[in-house]
Each structure stands twice: as C-alpha cells, then as structure tokens.
Design a protein around this motif. Structure first.
Motif, PDB file in Angstrom:
ATOM      1  N   ASP A 509       1.015  -1.299   0.002  1.00  0.00           N
ATOM      2  CA  ASP A 509      -0.091   0.106  -0.007  1.00  0.00           C
ATOM      3  C   ASP A 509       0.660   1.210   0.096  1.00  0.00           C
ATOM      4  O   ASP A 509       0.270   2.541   0.036  1.00  0.00           O
ATOM      5  CB  ASP A 509      -0.843  -0.085   1.337  1.00  0.00           C
ATOM      6  N   GLN A 510       2.204   1.189   0.171  1.00  0.00           N
ATOM      7  CA  GLN A 510       3.099   2.341   0.009  1.00  0.00           C
ATOM      8  C   GLN A 510       4.093   1.915  -1.146  1.00  0.00           C
ATOM      9  O   GLN A 510       5.308   2.386  -0.796  1.00  0.00           O
ATOM     10  CB  GLN A 510       3.791   2.359   1.427  1.00  0.00           C
ATOM     11  N   LEU A 511       3.634   1.511  -2.247  1.00  0.00           N
ATOM     12  CA  LEU A 511       4.898   1.575  -3.405  1.00  0.00           C
ATOM     13  C   LEU A 511       3.883   1.997  -4.499  1.00  0.00           C
ATOM     14  O   LEU A 511       2.948   2.191  -4.705  1.00  0.00           O
ATOM     15  CB  LEU A 511       5.163  -0.025  -3.623  1.00  0.00           C
ATOM     16  N   TYR A 512       5.091   2.396  -5.409  1.00  0.00           N
ATOM     17  CA  TYR A 512       4.848   2.797  -6.724  1.00  0.00           C
ATOM     18  C   TYR A 512       3.620   4.234  -6.966  1.00  0.00           C
ATOM     19  O   TYR A 512       3.920   5.067  -6.372  1.00  0.00           O
ATOM     20  CB  TYR A 512       4.362   1.790  -7.801  1.00  0.00           C
ATOM     21  N   LEU A 513       2.408   3.781  -7.390  1.00  0.00           N
ATOM     22  CA  LEU A 513       1.403   4.990  -7.428  1.00  0.00           C
ATOM     23  C   LEU A 513       1.097   5.385  -5.893  1.00  0.00           C
ATOM     24  O   LEU A 513       0.163   6.269  -5.790  1.00  0.00           O
ATOM     25  CB  LEU A 513       0.344   4.468  -8.031  1.00  0.00           C
ATOM     26  N   ALA A 514       1.457   4.678  -4.996  1.00  0.00           N
ATOM     27  CA  ALA A 514       0.939   4.981  -3.620  1.00  0.00           C
ATOM     28  C   ALA A 514       2.069   5.424  -2.804  1.00  0.00           C
ATOM     29  O   ALA A 514       1.767   5.523  -1.459  1.00  0.00           O
ATOM     30  CB  ALA A 514       0.214   3.726  -3.103  1.00  0.00           C
ATOM     31  N   ARG A 515       3.140   5.632  -3.314  1.00  0.00           N
ATOM     32  CA  ARG A 515       4.323   5.970  -2.253  1.00  0.00           C
ATOM     33  C   ARG A 515       4.818   7.333  -2.479  1.00  0.00           C
ATOM     34  O   ARG A 515       4.957   7.984  -3.558  1.00  0.00           O
ATOM     35  CB  ARG A 515       5.567   5.124  -2.915  1.00  0.00           C
ATOM     36  N   PRO A 516       4.602   8.079  -1.298  1.00  0.00           N
ATOM     37  CA  PRO A 516       4.351   7.551  -0.075  1.00  0.00           C
ATOM     38  C   PRO A 516       2.752   7.530   0.124  1.00  0.00           C
ATOM     39  O   PRO A 516       2.287   7.301   1.039  1.00  0.00           O
ATOM     40  CB  PRO A 516       4.666   8.667   1.020  1.00  0.00           C
ATOM     41  N   LEU A 517       1.891   8.502  -0.762  1.00  0.00           N
ATOM     42  CA  LEU A 517       0.562   8.794  -0.852  1.00  0.00           C
ATOM     43  C   LEU A 517       0.019   8.448  -2.020  1.00  0.00           C
ATOM     44  O   LEU A 517       0.889   8.957  -2.999  1.00  0.00           O
ATOM     45  CB  LEU A 517      -0.043   9.709  -0.051  1.00  0.00           C
ATOM     46  N   PRO A 518      -1.133   8.257  -2.510  1.00  0.00           N
ATOM     47  CA  PRO A 518      -1.597   8.284  -4.038  1.00  0.00           C
ATOM     48  C   PRO A 518      -1.435   9.553  -4.400  1.00  0.00           C
ATOM     49  O   PRO A 518      -1.093   9.901  -5.666  1.00  0.00           O
ATOM     50  CB  PRO A 518      -3.007   7.975  -3.997  1.00  0.00           C
ATOM     51  N   SER A 519      -1.730  10.525  -3.415  1.00  0.00           N
ATOM     52  CA  SER A 519      -1.550  11.868  -4.225  1.00  0.00           C
ATOM     53  C   SER A 519      -0.184  12.534  -4.201  1.00  0.00           C
ATOM     54  O   SER A 519       0.050  13.776  -4.583  1.00  0.00           O
ATOM     55  CB  SER A 519      -2.467  12.918  -3.152  1.00  0.00           C
ATOM     56  N   LEU A 520       0.745  11.697  -3.822  1.00  0.00           N
ATOM     57  CA  LEU A 520       1.991  12.254  -3.748  1.00  0.00           C
ATOM     58  C   LEU A 520       2.988  11.488  -4.562  1.00  0.00           C
ATOM     59  O   LEU A 520       4.374  11.748  -4.386  1.00  0.00           O
ATOM     60  CB  LEU A 520       2.655  12.345  -2.203  1.00  0.00           C
ATOM     61  N   SER A 521       2.484  10.626  -5.412  1.00  0.00           N
ATOM     62  CA  SER A 521       3.425   9.790  -5.941  1.00  0.00           C
ATOM     63  C   SER A 521       4.227  10.288  -7.163  1.00  0.00           C
ATOM     64  O   SER A 521       5.313   9.597  -7.562  1.00  0.00           O
ATOM     65  CB  SER A 521       2.657   8.418  -6.713  1.00  0.00           C
ATOM     66  N   ASP A 522       3.858  11.627  -7.756  1.00  0.00           N
ATOM     67  CA  ASP A 522       4.932  12.210  -8.624  1.00  0.00           C
ATOM     68  C   ASP A 522       5.850  13.223  -8.171  1.00  0.00           C
ATOM     69  O   ASP A 522       6.156  13.908  -8.955  1.00  0.00           O
ATOM     70  CB  ASP A 522       4.150  12.905  -9.541  1.00  0.00           C
ATOM     71  N   TYR A 523       6.095  13.023  -6.908  1.00  0.00           N
ATOM     72  CA  TYR A 523       7.333  13.794  -6.222  1.00  0.00           C
ATOM     73  C   TYR A 523       6.663  15.118  -6.148  1.00  0.00           C
ATOM     74  O   TYR A 523       7.405  16.038  -5.310  1.00  0.00           O
ATOM     75  CB  TYR A 523       8.523  13.895  -6.850  1.00  0.00           C
ATOM     76  N   ARG A 524       5.770  15.694  -6.290  1.00  0.00           N
ATOM     77  CA  ARG A 524       5.219  17.003  -6.147  1.00  0.00           C
ATOM     78  C   ARG A 524       4.359  16.986  -4.893  1.00  0.00           C
ATOM     79  O   ARG A 524       3.909  15.866  -4.325  1.00  0.00           O
ATOM     80  CB  ARG A 524       4.274  17.384  -7.113  1.00  0.00           C
ATOM     81  N   SER A 525       4.179  18.247  -4.367  1.00  0.00           N
ATOM     82  CA  SER A 525       3.333  18.439  -3.224  1.00  0.00           C
ATOM     83  C   SER A 525       2.382  19.309  -3.362  1.00  0.00           C
ATOM     84  O   SER A 525       2.297  19.852  -4.333  1.00  0.00           O
ATOM     85  CB  SER A 525       4.218  18.823  -2.095  1.00  0.00           C
ATOM     86  N   PRO A 526       1.397  19.517  -2.464  1.00  0.00           N
ATOM     87  CA  PRO A 526       0.443  20.331  -2.504  1.00  0.00           C
ATOM     88  C   PRO A 526       0.720  21.826  -2.609  1.00  0.00           C
ATOM     89  O   PRO A 526      -0.003  22.492  -3.154  1.00  0.00           O
ATOM     90  CB  PRO A 526      -0.813  19.770  -1.160  1.00  0.00           C
ATOM     91  N   ILE A 527       1.837  22.085  -2.103  1.00  0.00           N
ATOM     92  CA  ILE A 527       2.701  23.481  -2.063  1.00  0.00           C
ATOM     93  C   ILE A 527       3.404  23.570  -3.442  1.00  0.00           C
ATOM     94  O   ILE A 527       4.257  22.651  -3.815  1.00  0.00           O
ATOM     95  CB  ILE A 527       3.647  23.630  -0.896  1.00  0.00           C
ATOM     96  N   LYS A 528       3.040  24.511  -4.395  1.00  0.00           N
ATOM     97  CA  LYS A 528       3.579  24.559  -5.680  1.00  0.00           C
ATOM     98  C   LYS A 528       4.981  24.807  -5.420  1.00  0.00           C
ATOM     99  O   LYS A 528       5.249  25.812  -4.556  1.00  0.00           O
ATOM    100  CB  LYS A 528       2.901  25.517  -6.454  1.00  0.00           C
ATOM    101  N   GLY A 529       6.092  24.213  -6.025  1.00  0.00           N
ATOM    102  CA  GLY A 529       7.351  24.504  -5.951  1.00  0.00           C
ATOM    103  C   GLY A 529       8.080  23.599  -4.836  1.00  0.00           C
ATOM    104  O   GLY A 529       9.252  23.817  -4.637  1.00  0.00           O
TER     105      GLY A 529
END
Length: 562
Positions: A509-529
């Motif tokens: 549940d914490q790998l690939y598309l869900a690492r560390p969360l499904p909303s964070l798997s692309d290295y971006r965060s909710p904070i732009k930049g």
C-alpha cells in the motif's frame, strides 16, 4: 592494551548509522538566492538539478553529509558500514564481497566435525555444494530459482529509474498534454513486455508471503530461512505475511560494478558514498553546507514555496525547494500547517513508518571465530566478509522474534545480520582489530507502551551478544566498545521517522503509485514548488539515487512549462 592501540591510531572512518566528526561544507558562502534548495542528504538530486542549469544548494542539518549514509566514530579509531554505491571517478573505492551470505548452525558436530553452515556467493557450483549439505534436491533447484528471481527483477528495473504513471496527465487536459503524459506509460509497458508469460509469477511474488514461494522451491530449513531474511530485512513483517515476497525482490534488484545482486564495502565506511556523491555534485557547481538546520519552508501569499528559513533566522530564497527528509518530517515539521489541508495532514499521519531495527556498532580487538568455520591465528576466512546470518537457521525463529516485537517486546532471540567490513577494508581499524556491525531485528519503537531507557538498550545488546557468543565463543571478551541505536535513536539522530531505514514501510500500500501517498507519487506536493526527493518516494528505500533522479526530472519539466 587493545583500547590503547585504538586510541593511538586516532580517528578513521565508519559506517551507515556509524561515525565522523568533521564538517564537510562548501568553502563558498551561503547565498541569499538559489534556483533550487535541497533539504537533507540530497546531493544526487542536487547534481542533476545543477546539470540541468539550476543553481542549487544542499542544506544538511548535521555536521556530516549523507543523512544516514555517513562515516562517524563509534570508538576511537573504529568505523562501520551499510549501503553500497559506486562513483569511482570521485574517489570511491568498493571492496567486492564474494561469498556474500553465511549462515552457521547452532548444533553439535557429528563425529568430531564442526557444526554445519551454509555459504552462498557468485559461484553456482559452490552454492550447490553448500546447499547439498542439507538437500540435494534443493541444490539442483537453486540455479532455476535464481534465474526466476533475475527474470522478475530485471523486468521491473525500468520502473525504478522513472517516475510512476502520470494518472492525472493521462486522463485529463488537452490532447497534447495527454500525449505528453502518455510517455510515462513507457516503463510499465516495457516491464510488461519483458515479463511476458511471467506476469502471473510477478503478481504472485509481490503479493504473497515469501514462504509460499520458498516452500514451493525448497525443502531444507537453513536455505529457506537464509533466503527469508532478505524478505524481512528492515521491515516489520514476517516471512509468512503477504507482501514479504516483494521485499525479497527489492533486495535482489541491485547491482555493483555491473554484477547483478553483488554486494560490497565502501572504503572508509559509508561516508565515502556521500563524499563521492558530494564531490560529483560540487564539480558541477552545487553548494553544499552542513550544520544548516532548516526551521521551515517559506510559502508566499499565493501558496507557493519561495525558499527556507534556518533555525538561526537566516532566510534563503529559491524558485523550488526539494526535501530529502521523510514525508512526515517534510509536511508535519517543515511546512506551515496552515498551507496544507486537514485532509492531507490526516493522510500524512497514516503513512506507516514502523521499524523493527536496532543497529549495534561494535569495536573488537579480535576477529570473531565461529564454531562452524574455525579459523586459525585470527586470520579472516571467506565467510568473514559475508553478511553473517545468526539465529537464521530456522524460519520459526524468525517468526517468533517478529511476534515478540509485535507484542511490544524486543526479541529474546533476535535475528542478527553481522558484517565485519574491516576484514576487507584495512582503513577501518588498526591491525588485528575490527569493527562489527549488527543489524538486529525485531525491536519495537516503544517497549510495552513506554520509551526505551539506556538500561533497555544495554539489556538488548547483552542479549544479542549472548547469542553471538554461542556461535563464536570469545566474542564478548573481545568487545572494547559498542554503540546501540534503537528505533527512537535512529529517528532522533538521522531524522528517520519511526526509525524506518526506508523512509516508510515497503508494503504494497506504499509502493509505486501509492508511495508515499496516492496524491504524492509524482514527487510534487500540494505546495507549488515544494517537492519530495528522498526514499519516501518511488522507488523507495535501498535504491540509492533513483528518487533524486526522478524528482530532478520532474522539477525541470515543471520549470520548463512555467
């Protein structure tokens, strides 16, 4: 006398979760403005950003580079090691280990012979001879099993060096944007094509308990238990738990000096890895600073990261900020909470950082001499350069150790992985002396609901040493110093949330598309930049460099689109 020898030899270098006392900052002054700032031991990511044309600085909290991959002193003159990487151009020297695994038995020898042991390495014929001591059937099956693992591991390599699929990009937006995002499908398509008919095998190994796999292939307990250790190493799981198969696969995916599955020791300890990466980064123009403790990420009125403020009040501005800290530290400690939604913070709280590991670094004045493989005149044998698996001749022993920790108690018979890097690396210790690293499992973060005390640490180390003594009599007498790091110590010293060496459990549940969360798997965060670039991202802990490389690519793509 031995302690005096250590002292007179002065300071050498140590190991992962080990030792060094010198600052390794850049000689340049900290600038008020950069294109990119990297928080923590993210020199790999910084080097790629700098290569991409972004003026980059790395800010390390501690006095040494490398996060947990550092070289520090556990006792005057002694050092210890862990992960392995190679950048020979920048001064890194690696001592290859072969054989790589040694499991001695606790048993009475037959007819005056020593107890049996199992040694595994790169030589297939030697492996089959060793396994044949326990089962001729297993000896014949072993080569096919290794080919099976290699096939699966080789197929998923493309997934490790690329970001996960861009689901939002593929499913929404203009046709041009969707086609651009479709490029992220290439690695998984390539993986599927390489797996071919082995896709069901791959699905099984990543979801099944490793014992389901091992029981199908082998009948001898020492072989199954030895292989099972790689399915639980660093993970609070047992060989009978679903998902432990992937942990095994994760640990056989690496390579060293172009040799798949190879292991080695870095000269001077694991700090040599960080120094080599830092040297590479500096050669590209990266500014690296130690003892620059970040207080908070600066967020502007538009909700975008604009730099950081240090604990001494110094503000440093940048276009982007990348955090090599764990996701928990990044979003709960370093990011203004008002800038993040309650729902997101609640999700961050749910990330699993459970760790079973207590690390014990030991300085000894004599090489351990194992009953199963006695060596005369204190001279190292081939088995001394291995990962030495103690209390690992039975899967039942591993299961019991796990259950005790899950009930809040340190294992009474812990799984011990011993390494003695000084048998190959003479820079770590004076002649005749050695450094021993004990990677132990299973220990809980809290002992029956309370904090660890120094008495608890010493008692657990005594338990571990008592077991080593049974395999190698005289070990306890040879000890002249030890450094005990329970899960809370790994968290406090190295910033490893929960003491987890992977920056988060390597569970399904914490790998690939869900690492560390499904909303964070692309290295971006909710904070732009603001981006993540550490092991808490895909592909996870133990795959050195890949998270930083993937994060750097993501940053540069985003800046190009601005």
């Amino acid at each position: 006398m031995a302690a005096a020898v250590w002292t007179d030899r002065g300071r050498r270098a140590a190991a992962v979760l080990g030792t060094v006392t010198r600052s390794t900052s850049s000689h340049t002054a900290l600038k008020p403005q950069y294109d990119a700032l990297v928080i923590g031991g993210g020199e790999t990511c910084a080097a790629y950003l700098q290569k991409g044309g972004l003026k980059t600085a790395v800010l390390e909290r501690r006095h040494v580079l490398g996060g947990a991959a550092v070289t520090e002193e556990i006792f005057p003159g002694r050092l210890a090691s862990g992960w392995v990487y190679t950048i020979l151009k920048h001064g890194l020297k690696v001592y290859m280990r072969d054989p790589h695994a040694y499991t001695p038995m606790l048993e009475e020898g037959v007819g005056g012979a020593p107890p049996r042991s199992l040694t595994l390495g790169a030589d297939l014929a030697m492996n089959q001879m060793e396994i044949g001591k326990f089962s001729q059937k297993d000896a014949q099956a072993f080569s096919e099993f290794i080919a099976y693992l290699d096939k699966l591991a080789g197929a998923i390599h493309p997934l490790l060096d690329a970001p996960p699929i861009d689901i939002p990009g593929v499913t929404a937006g203009s046709l041009r944007k969707r086609l651009a995002a479709a490029k992220t499908l290439r690695p998984i398509i390539k993986c599927g094509l390489k797996l071919g008919r082995n896709i069901p095998d791959f699905y099984e190994i990543v979801t099944a308990p490793i014992m389901k796999i091992l029981n199908r292939w082998f009948e001898s307990e020492p072989l199954r238990a030895t292989l099972a250790t790689d399915a639980v190493i660093g993970a609070m799981t047992s060989p009978s738990n679903p998902g432990s198969g992937y942990v095994l696969l994760h640990h056989v995916m690496g390579e060293l000096e172009k040799e798949k599955g190879a292991w080695g020791y870095v000269e001077g300890g694991m700090g040599g890895v960080s120094q080599a990466i830092a040297s590479s980064a500096r050669s590209r123009g990266v500014d690296i600073f130690t003892e620059k403790d970040v207080e908070q990420v600066l967020v502007d009125s538009d909700g975008a990261a604009k730099g950081v403020v240090l604990k001494d009040g110094t503000e440093i501005h940048s276009k982007v900020v990348l955090s090599n800290a764990t996701p928990y530290v990044t979003f709960k400690n370093l990011t203004p909470q008002a800038a993040l939604s309650p729902e997101f913070l609640k999700a961050v709280d749910q990330i699993d950082y459970t760790s079973p590991v207590t690390k014990i670094n030991v300085a000894v004045d004599k090489l351990p001499n194992f009953l199963a493989s006695p060596t005369p005149d204190d001279k190292p044998g081939p088995h001394h350069q291995c990962s030495i698996h103690l209390n690992c001749e039975s899967v039942e022993v591993l299961e019991t150790a796990y259950k005790e920790a899950m009930n809040g108690r340190p294992s009474a018979r812990p799984m011990l992985e011993m390494t003695i890097p000084s048998t190959l690396d003479p820079t770590l210790a004076p002649p005749g002396c050695h450094v021993v690293s004990l990677f132990t499992q299973f220990t809980p973060y809290h002992i029956e609901g309370r904090e660890w005390t120094n008495q608890d640490r010493e008692a657990f180390a005594d338990t571990a040493f008592d077991w080593v003594e049974q395999y190698a009599p005289g070990f306890k007498k040879s000890v002249v110093g030890r450094d005990i790091l329970a899960p809370p110590d790994l968290e406090r010293i190295f910033g490893l949330t929960g003491g987890n060496i992977f920056h988060g459990s390597m569970s399904l549940d914490q790998l690939y598309l869900a690492r560390p969360l499904p909303s964070l798997s692309d290295y971006r965060s909710p904070i732009k930049g603001l981006y993540l670039c550490g092991s808490g991202c895909h592909p996870g802990g133990g795959v050195m460099g890949s998270p930083g490389w993937n994060a750097a690519l993501t940053v540069m793509a985003d800046l190009k689109r601005r």
